[in-house]
Write an enzyme that holds these catalytic residues in place. Structure first.
Site, PDB file in Angstrom:
ATOM      1  N   CYS A 120       0.862  -1.172   0.000  1.00 37.05           N
ATOM      2  CA  CYS A 120       0.000   0.000   0.000  1.00 37.05           C
ATOM      3  C   CYS A 120       0.900   1.224   0.000  1.00 37.05           C
ATOM      4  O   CYS A 120       1.909   1.252   0.707  1.00 37.05           O
ATOM      5  CB  CYS A 120      -0.867  -0.026   1.260  1.00 37.05           C
ATOM      6  SG  CYS A 120      -1.909   1.435   1.423  1.00 37.05           S
ATOM      7  N   HIS A 163      -9.127  -3.793  -1.952  1.00 36.86           N
ATOM      8  CA  HIS A 163      -8.125  -3.042  -1.185  1.00 36.86           C
ATOM      9  C   HIS A 163      -8.503  -1.553  -1.125  1.00 36.86           C
ATOM     10  O   HIS A 163      -8.474  -0.938  -0.059  1.00 36.86           O
ATOM     11  CB  HIS A 163      -6.748  -3.242  -1.838  1.00 36.86           C
ATOM     12  CG  HIS A 163      -5.627  -2.494  -1.199  1.00 36.86           C
ATOM     13  ND1 HIS A 163      -4.535  -3.128  -0.634  1.00 36.86           N
ATOM     14  CD2 HIS A 163      -5.397  -1.150  -1.039  1.00 36.86           C
ATOM     15  CE1 HIS A 163      -3.703  -2.214  -0.138  1.00 36.86           C
ATOM     16  NE2 HIS A 163      -4.196  -1.003  -0.386  1.00 36.86           N
ATOM     17  N   GLU A 164      -8.870  -0.992  -2.278  1.00 35.62           N
ATOM     18  CA  GLU A 164      -9.172   0.453  -2.314  1.00 35.62           C
ATOM     19  C   GLU A 164     -10.482   0.775  -1.609  1.00 35.62           C
ATOM     20  O   GLU A 164     -10.581   1.793  -0.917  1.00 35.62           O
ATOM     21  CB  GLU A 164      -9.181   0.974  -3.754  1.00 35.62           C
ATOM     22  CG  GLU A 164      -7.869   0.814  -4.525  1.00 35.62           C
ATOM     23  CD  GLU A 164      -6.631   1.267  -3.758  1.00 35.62           C
ATOM     24  OE1 GLU A 164      -6.723   2.205  -2.945  1.00 35.62           O
ATOM     25  OE2 GLU A 164      -5.556   0.668  -3.958  1.00 35.62           O
ATOM     26  N   HIS A 167     -10.053   1.107   1.996  1.00 33.54           N
ATOM     27  CA  HIS A 167      -9.527   2.407   2.436  1.00 33.54           C
ATOM     28  C   HIS A 167     -10.653   3.383   2.780  1.00 33.54           C
ATOM     29  O   HIS A 167     -10.498   4.232   3.662  1.00 33.54           O
ATOM     30  CB  HIS A 167      -8.666   3.043   1.341  1.00 33.54           C
ATOM     31  CG  HIS A 167      -7.229   2.610   1.356  1.00 33.54           C
ATOM     32  ND1 HIS A 167      -6.411   2.770   2.449  1.00 33.54           N
ATOM     33  CD2 HIS A 167      -6.459   2.039   0.403  1.00 33.54           C
ATOM     34  CE1 HIS A 167      -5.194   2.310   2.160  1.00 33.54           C
ATOM     35  NE2 HIS A 167      -5.197   1.849   0.924  1.00 33.54           N
TER      36      HIS A 167
HETATM   37 NI    NI Z   1      -3.582   1.009  -0.060  1.00 34.47          NI
END
Ligand code: NI
Length: 192
Positions: A120, A163-164, A167
């Site tokens: 990341c 993953h995004e 966030h």
């Molecule tokens: Ni990330």
């Protein structure tokens, strides 16, 4: 921002990406209203540029970039549900995805993990372990103009979307690594 001249007449602005210790990375980002602001549109374009450059060795070196395929607005210090993914689908060929207010509306039962683990741009240290992810997801959201969009993603791209989107909910990839047993075998989940 650092301003860098690309030497071809255009200016490339290096993004200021926050480190994991910043509180905003642990918060739930806010829904975005349309139309987008000029600033947000600019930041989206800068993100696409930087993510693309970071995956091309020549520019990665030239601009001293860390390779990455995705970014979420909280990493830029903004509590907004916007993600950007630049996917090298074929050698040297890139597709970019910008999704505003993204939601995973369906997922496969099959679970996969990136064999080498995940990284990341906000995590400036090596974290070892497999991150279990859905092999396939369908993501709905809006494009930059506010049109509804739906994307089906599989494999590496599916991992990137998960993953995004994490966030936007204050989740970092290592939260999903099993602390007691960080690595899976091929018989447990498919490693890609
Ligand atoms: Ni990330």
């Amino acid at each position: 921002y650092d301003t860098i001249s690309s030497g071809v007449g255009s200016m490339f602005k290096k993004l200021n990406i926050l480190d994991e210790k910043e509180k905003i990375l642990r918060e739930t980002a806010k829904e975005v209203n349309f139309p987008l602001t000029k600033e947000d549109k600019k930041l989206i374009q800068n993100s696409i540029d930087q993510l693309t450059y970071s995956q091309i060795e020549e520019y990665e070196k030239k601009y001293d970039l860390r390779p990455g395929m995705g970014l979420a607005f909280p990493q830029l210090g903004l509590s907004k549900r916007i993600i950007i993914i630049v996917h090298e689908y074929e050698d040297g060929k890139f597709d970019n995805y910008v999704v505003i207010n993204p939601k995973i509306v369906s997922n496969s039962e099959e679970i996969i993990a990136a064999e080498a683990g995940e990284g990341c741009l906000s995590v400036n240290r090596d974290v070892e372990g497999h991150v279990p992810r859905f092999a396939r997801v369908t993501v709905e959201g809006y494009d930059e103009s506010g049109n509804k969009i739906r994307i089906r993603a599989r494999e590496e791209l599916s991992i990137a979307f998960q993953h995004e989107i994490d966030h936007l909910n204050g989740i970092l990839f290592f939260d999903r690594i099993n602390k007691k047993k960080p690595f899976y075998s091929e018989s447990e989940i498919r490693l890609i």
